[in-house]
Scaffold this active site. Structure first.
Site, PDB file in Angstrom:
ATOM      1  N   GLY A   1     -19.066  55.650  15.571  1.00 16.66           N
ATOM      2  CA  GLY A   1     -20.398  55.836  14.900  1.00 16.66           C
ATOM      3  C   GLY A   1     -20.617  55.907  13.376  1.00 16.66           C
ATOM      4  O   GLY A   1     -21.982  56.177  13.108  1.00 16.66           O
TER       5      GLY A   1
ATOM      6  N   GLU B   1     -13.319  57.510  16.750  1.00 14.44           N
ATOM      7  CA  GLU B   1     -13.119  56.140  17.392  1.00 14.44           C
ATOM      8  C   GLU B   1     -13.937  55.110  16.597  1.00 14.44           C
ATOM      9  O   GLU B   1     -14.803  54.493  17.071  1.00 14.44           O
ATOM     10  CB  GLU B   1     -13.581  55.992  18.962  1.00 14.44           C
ATOM     11  CG  GLU B   1     -12.680  56.855  19.898  1.00 14.44           C
ATOM     12  CD  GLU B   1     -13.691  57.401  21.253  1.00 14.44           C
ATOM     13  OE1 GLU B   1     -14.908  57.046  21.375  1.00 14.44           O
ATOM     14  OE2 GLU B   1     -13.082  58.217  22.011  1.00 14.44           O
ATOM     15  N   PRO B   2     -13.593  54.889  15.274  1.00 15.05           N
ATOM     16  CA  PRO B   2     -14.463  54.163  14.595  1.00 15.05           C
ATOM     17  C   PRO B   2     -14.123  52.631  14.741  1.00 15.05           C
ATOM     18  O   PRO B   2     -12.981  52.164  15.191  1.00 15.05           O
ATOM     19  CB  PRO B   2     -13.743  54.418  13.151  1.00 15.05           C
ATOM     20  CG  PRO B   2     -12.568  54.587  13.375  1.00 15.05           C
ATOM     21  CD  PRO B   2     -12.296  55.698  14.814  1.00 15.05           C
ATOM     22  N   GLY B   3     -15.242  51.890  15.132  1.00 15.00           N
ATOM     23  CA  GLY B   3     -15.287  50.553  15.119  1.00 15.00           C
ATOM     24  C   GLY B   3     -16.000  49.764  14.147  1.00 15.00           C
ATOM     25  O   GLY B   3     -15.067  49.278  13.065  1.00 15.00           O
TER      26      GLY B   3
ATOM     27  N   ARG C   1     -26.643  40.332  16.390  1.00 16.45           N
ATOM     28  CA  ARG C   1     -27.283  41.569  15.902  1.00 16.45           C
ATOM     29  C   ARG C   1     -28.409  41.432  15.228  1.00 16.45           C
ATOM     30  O   ARG C   1     -29.379  42.416  15.526  1.00 16.45           O
ATOM     31  CB  ARG C   1     -26.128  42.071  14.732  1.00 16.45           C
ATOM     32  CG  ARG C   1     -24.890  42.305  15.270  1.00 16.45           C
ATOM     33  CD  ARG C   1     -24.117  43.368  14.616  1.00 16.45           C
ATOM     34  NE  ARG C   1     -24.552  44.785  14.872  1.00 16.45           N
ATOM     35  CZ  ARG C   1     -25.175  45.388  13.862  1.00 16.45           C
ATOM     36  NH1 ARG C   1     -25.543  45.067  12.887  1.00 16.45           N
ATOM     37  NH2 ARG C   1     -25.569  46.765  14.126  1.00 16.45           N
TER      38      ARG C   1
ATOM     39  N   CYS D   1     -32.447  27.190  21.540  1.00 18.08           N
ATOM     40  CA  CYS D   1     -33.714  27.285  21.729  1.00 18.08           C
ATOM     41  C   CYS D   1     -34.425  28.540  22.310  1.00 18.08           C
ATOM     42  O   CYS D   1     -34.594  28.707  23.446  1.00 18.08           O
ATOM     43  CB  CYS D   1     -33.994  26.209  23.305  1.00 18.08           C
ATOM     44  SG  CYS D   1     -33.217  24.587  22.751  1.00 18.08           S
ATOM     45  N   GLU D   2     -34.678  29.547  21.326  1.00 19.75           N
ATOM     46  CA  GLU D   2     -35.016  30.769  21.567  1.00 19.75           C
ATOM     47  C   GLU D   2     -35.457  31.115  19.906  1.00 19.75           C
ATOM     48  O   GLU D   2     -35.168  30.347  19.171  1.00 19.75           O
ATOM     49  CB  GLU D   2     -34.034  31.766  21.637  1.00 19.75           C
ATOM     50  CG  GLU D   2     -33.302  31.723  23.205  1.00 19.75           C
ATOM     51  CD  GLU D   2     -33.756  32.353  24.178  1.00 19.75           C
ATOM     52  OE1 GLU D   2     -34.774  33.149  24.044  1.00 19.75           O
ATOM     53  OE2 GLU D   2     -33.187  32.131  25.297  1.00 19.75           O
TER      54      GLU D   2
ATOM     55  N   TYR E   1     -18.907  43.435  16.094  1.00 20.67           N
ATOM     56  CA  TYR E   1     -19.747  42.908  17.131  1.00 20.67           C
ATOM     57  C   TYR E   1     -20.564  41.658  16.579  1.00 20.67           C
ATOM     58  O   TYR E   1     -21.676  41.497  16.995  1.00 20.67           O
ATOM     59  CB  TYR E   1     -20.846  44.192  17.299  1.00 20.67           C
ATOM     60  CG  TYR E   1     -20.351  45.495  17.420  1.00 20.67           C
ATOM     61  CD1 TYR E   1     -19.895  45.922  18.797  1.00 20.67           C
ATOM     62  CD2 TYR E   1     -20.212  46.351  16.731  1.00 20.67           C
ATOM     63  CE1 TYR E   1     -19.221  47.275  19.250  1.00 20.67           C
ATOM     64  CE2 TYR E   1     -19.629  47.705  16.676  1.00 20.67           C
ATOM     65  CZ  TYR E   1     -19.284  48.088  17.874  1.00 20.67           C
ATOM     66  OH  TYR E   1     -18.772  49.225  18.140  1.00 20.67           O
TER      67      TYR E   1
HETATM   68  N1  LLP Z   1     -16.518  55.202  20.743  1.00 20.82           N
HETATM   69  C1  LLP Z   1     -17.273  54.870  22.320  1.00 20.82           C
HETATM   70  C2  LLP Z   1     -17.118  55.197  23.187  1.00 20.82           C
HETATM   71  C3  LLP Z   1     -18.367  53.854  22.045  1.00 20.82           C
HETATM   72  O1  LLP Z   1     -19.286  53.657  22.857  1.00 20.82           O
HETATM   73  C4  LLP Z   1     -18.396  53.187  20.712  1.00 20.82           C
HETATM   74  C5  LLP Z   1     -19.375  52.100  20.259  1.00 20.82           C
HETATM   75  C6  LLP Z   1     -17.743  53.384  19.663  1.00 20.82           C
HETATM   76  C7  LLP Z   1     -16.600  54.341  19.799  1.00 20.82           C
HETATM   77  C8  LLP Z   1     -17.477  52.679  18.145  1.00 20.82           C
HETATM   78  O2  LLP Z   1     -18.726  52.699  17.516  1.00 20.82           O
HETATM   79  P1  LLP Z   1     -18.925  52.279  15.995  1.00 20.82           P
HETATM   80  O3  LLP Z   1     -17.880  53.071  15.308  1.00 20.82           O
HETATM   81  O4  LLP Z   1     -18.630  50.879  15.835  1.00 20.82           O
HETATM   82  O5  LLP Z   1     -20.473  52.358  15.973  1.00 20.82           O
HETATM   83  N2  LLP Z   1     -23.055  46.376  19.582  1.00 20.82           N
HETATM   84  C9  LLP Z   1     -23.655  47.259  18.451  1.00 20.82           C
HETATM   85  C10 LLP Z   1     -22.923  48.554  18.851  1.00 20.82           C
HETATM   86  C11 LLP Z   1     -22.676  49.250  20.104  1.00 20.82           C
HETATM   87  C12 LLP Z   1     -21.512  50.450  20.017  1.00 20.82           C
HETATM   88  C13 LLP Z   1     -21.058  50.690  21.322  1.00 20.82           C
HETATM   89  N3  LLP Z   1     -20.149  51.510  21.384  1.00 20.82           N
HETATM   90  C14 LLP Z   1     -24.085  46.948  17.299  1.00 20.82           C
HETATM   91  O6  LLP Z   1     -23.718  45.669  16.977  1.00 20.82           O
HETATM   92  O7  LLP Z   1     -24.576  47.641  16.444  1.00 20.82           O
END
Ligand code: LLP
Length: 404
Positions: free
Chosen positions: A222, A263-265, A302, A332-333, A360
């Site tokens: 997050g 858990e950074p994405g 997004r 077509c949206e 994402y």
């Molecule tokens: N850990 C868990 C359990 C999660 O559900 C998520 C994201 C993360 C870590 C990683 O979060 P991050 O660091 O990436 O914010 N598709 C959406 C984001 C959905 C996130 C879902 N869970 C977007 O494009 O904003």
């Protein structure tokens, strides 16, 4: 690399590999990882890349090569992680609302598992109490995140076991011998405010004394990255200090040491990625002009799904005078990437790049309108490599069975 050098490089890549195209800069991922490592060096903190942001196998390989662990949100992500060379001990599986069979599969592989429902927790305890420690995903009842769709820890959220049900969890542990080693929360994505994370720590440390086998506090992902030029992301360095302070204090007071997991994405891969498109047509749009590109919500959802802002650059005409554009797709949206955006004059055939597209982006792409998914390119040590070829017609038919 300066912005203009980067744009020149992206333009060459777009011309070489065609558009629509995702491009990832490997070293940019490492820079972000190094920043985390250095911000949290004062505490026993470990990072698990949230694979759901981007799962191209080369990205997973690269993430492993820089020493980062991995967090998965499906059993298939876990299998991809194994394929990329992660060992079970480096793989975490944080699921939500999944069938118990999938948890059994994760257990057989031997990875860390965070369980998010009373019902699966009970089944797990009955099967593996005393023998296979697990994590508990808690719903901390905190409202946080960039928008409601990506807020996961609030009191109406489907995610996790509500904080108020901890008593029930403890009863299950008592009855089945379940060993709870990890307490996990993930309150949302794009959380700028460091205080949200410290609130989460407070909540988990408050209940920690009830879990004698507890070794890890997992705070999920997050971290916010800046999307707009004048925007700021999460102050990672400040958070590093807050984490150290909170856990040092707890250790001193209660003589218990915990590892901290994140858990950074987005933080790791968002800024490393660019989405390249080409302008098909221009049309009048009131005070603006529509610039219709060779892509749409099928490739990069997004902006439409979350109202997300992504910076756009016209990399093939960067120095022209700015005009007002609505950048739209060819699906077509109503697939508007940006409304009333001032951009250097766009001509048909120009290349537009969307920034912050690593997380994402491709991962949420589809074949809607029977369009091909984009190709993907990785830039590493200055060289560009095709890491996913563009779809072709056979890909659209691959799993279909013609019965008439
Ligand atoms: N850990 C868990 C359990 C999660 O559900 C998520 C994201 C993360 C870590 C990683 O979060 P991050 O660091 O990436 O914010 N598709 C959406 C984001 C959905 C996130 C879902 N869970 C977007 O494009 O904003």
């Amino acid at each position: 690399m300066s912005q203009s050098l980067l744009n020149e490089q992206l333009l060459l890549i777009a011309k070489k590999f065609g558009t629509p195209l995702y491009v990832y800069h490997a070293e940019r991922i490492k820079e972000q990882y190094d920043r985390l490592q250095s911000a949290f060096r004062g505490s026993d903190t470990h990072f698990f890349y949230a694979a759901k942001a981007l799962t191209n196998i080369n990205i997973l390989h690269y993430i492993r090569s820089i020493g980062c662990n991995i967090d998965c949100s499906s059993i298939n992500e876990a299998k991809l992680a194994l394929k990329a060379g992660f060992t079970p001990d480096n793989i975490l599986y944080t699921s939500n609302n999944i069938a118990f069979e999938e948890i059994l599969e994760a257990q057989r592989i031997g990875i860390h598992i965070n369980i998010d429902s009373i019902s699966n927790l009970k089944k797990f305890g009955e099967h593996f109490g005393h023998s296979y420690p697990v994590g508990l995903r808690v719903r901390p009842n905190i409202m946080a995140g960039g928008n409601l769709k990506i807020s996961t820890g609030h009191a109406d959220s489907k995610f996790g076991v509500p904080l108020e049900d901890i008593e029930e969890v403890l009863n299950i542990a008592k009855e089945t011998g379940l060993l709870i080693r990890v307490l996990h929360i993930h309150t949302g994505s794009e959380i700028k405010d460091v205080a949200i994370f410290t609130r989460g720590i407070e909540i988990l440390l408050n209940v920690a004394h009830q879990f004698p086998e507890l070794e890890v506090i997992d705070l999920g992902g997050g971290f916010k990255v800046p999307y707009k030029p004048d925007e700021e992301g999460t102050d990672i360095e400040l958070l590093g200090v807050k984490v150290k302070d909170a856990f040092d204090m707890f250790e001193k007071k209660y003589n218990r040491h915990f590892q901290v997991w994140f858990e950074p994405g987005k933080f790791l891969v968002s800024e490393a990625g660019y989405f390249l498109t080409r302008v098909n047509v221009l049309k009048p749009a009131g005070d603006a002009l529509f610039a219709g590109v060779d892509s749409g919500l099928n490739h990069f959802i997004r902006p439409m799904f979350y109202g997300a802002y992504h910076e756009i650059e016209n990399i093939s005409n960067p120095f022209a005078e700015k005009r007002n554009y609505n950048v739209v797709g060819n699906i077509c949206e109503t697939d508007t990437f940006a409304e009333n955006r001032m951009l250097p004059e766009i001509r048909e055939g120009d290349y537009l790049v969307f920034k912050n597209a690593g997380a994402y982006g491709f991962e949420m792409a589809s074949n809607y309108n029977a369009r091909f998914k984009p190709a993907e390119v990785m830039v590493k040590e200055g060289k560009s490599y095709l890491i996913r070829r563009r779809d072709e017609l056979a890909d659209l038919l691959r799993n279909q069975l013609e019965i008439i």
